[in-house]
Design a protein around this motif. Structure first.
Motif, PDB file in Angstrom:
ATOM      1  N   CYS A   1       0.850  -1.179   0.000  1.00 57.87           N
ATOM      2  CA  CYS A   1       0.000   0.000   0.000  1.00 57.87           C
ATOM      3  C   CYS A   1       0.894   1.241   0.000  1.00 57.87           C
ATOM      4  N   VAL A   2       0.342   2.322  -0.515  1.00 60.10           N
ATOM      5  CA  VAL A   2       1.101   3.564  -0.644  1.00 60.10           C
ATOM      6  C   VAL A   2       0.121   4.711  -0.808  1.00 60.10           C
ATOM      7  N   GLU A   3       0.540   5.900  -0.384  1.00 57.51           N
ATOM      8  CA  GLU A   3      -0.264   7.089  -0.645  1.00 57.51           C
ATOM      9  C   GLU A   3      -0.094   7.476  -2.110  1.00 57.51           C
ATOM     10  N   VAL A   4      -1.208   7.866  -2.718  1.00 58.61           N
ATOM     11  CA  VAL A   4      -1.192   8.235  -4.142  1.00 58.61           C
ATOM     12  C   VAL A   4      -1.992   9.504  -4.352  1.00 58.61           C
ATOM     13  N   THR A   5      -1.783  10.123  -5.501  1.00 57.53           N
ATOM     14  CA  THR A   5      -2.663  11.208  -5.913  1.00 57.53           C
ATOM     15  C   THR A   5      -4.026  10.600  -6.192  1.00 57.53           C
ATOM     16  N   CYS A   6      -5.057  11.167  -5.603  1.00 57.09           N
ATOM     17  CA  CYS A   6      -6.387  10.563  -5.711  1.00 57.09           C
ATOM     18  C   CYS A   6      -6.819  10.353  -7.151  1.00 57.09           C
ATOM     19  N   GLY A   7      -7.413   9.201  -7.398  1.00 55.07           N
ATOM     20  CA  GLY A   7      -7.926   8.870  -8.719  1.00 55.07           C
ATOM     21  C   GLY A   7      -6.866   8.340  -9.668  1.00 55.07           C
ATOM     22  N   SER A   8      -5.650   8.234  -9.192  1.00 54.18           N
ATOM     23  CA  SER A   8      -4.544   7.765 -10.044  1.00 54.18           C
ATOM     24  C   SER A   8      -3.784   6.668  -9.321  1.00 54.18           C
ATOM     25  N   TRP A   9      -2.767   6.161 -10.011  1.00 52.45           N
ATOM     26  CA  TRP A   9      -1.835   5.203  -9.406  1.00 52.45           C
ATOM     27  C   TRP A   9      -0.468   5.840  -9.183  1.00 52.45           C
TER      28      TRP A   9
END
Length: 121
Positions: free
Chosen positions: A97-105
């Protein structure tokens, strides 16, 4: 930023289910989501499921209908779950798991160590 910690992987038989957990920081920035990725043997890492701070979700087409992402928050930490139904050998992978820009990978944070899922036929 804090490195996420994944858990819940294991060795299972085809057709079984697993729930993976990821403990991450609780962000108040609505542009930062948490996503689950997996890396299957010999293949690049791929995003499979993401969740918005307000609980909206998105999935890779290849897993939609079998994977469910959810979250719960306690103080400054959140736990993001990935429920996987009807596991098959193609799901064998290390899951991250990782933090991402919302709506993207697109990752914006640190990667965790991952948790291994192995599915026997």
């Amino acid at each position: 930023q804090v490195q996420p910690v994944e858990s819940g992987g294991g060795s299972v038989q085809a057709g079984e289910s697993l729930r993976l957990s990821c403990v991450a920081s609780a962000y108040t920035d609505n542009k930062i989501c948490v996503a689950w990725f997996r890396q299957r043997p010999g293949k690049p890492r791929e995003g499979v499921a993401g969740i918005y701070p307000h609980d909206g979700t998105y999935y890779a087409a290849s897993v939609k209908g079998r994977f469910t992402i959810s979250q719960e928050q306690a103080n400054t930490k959140k736990t993001v779950y990935l429920q996987i139904f009807s596991l098959n050998p193609e799901d064998t992978a290390k899951y991250y798991c990782v933090e991402v820009t919302c709506g993207s990978w697109d990752p914006t944070g640190y990667w965790g160590q991952g948790t291994q899922v192995t599915v026997a036929s």
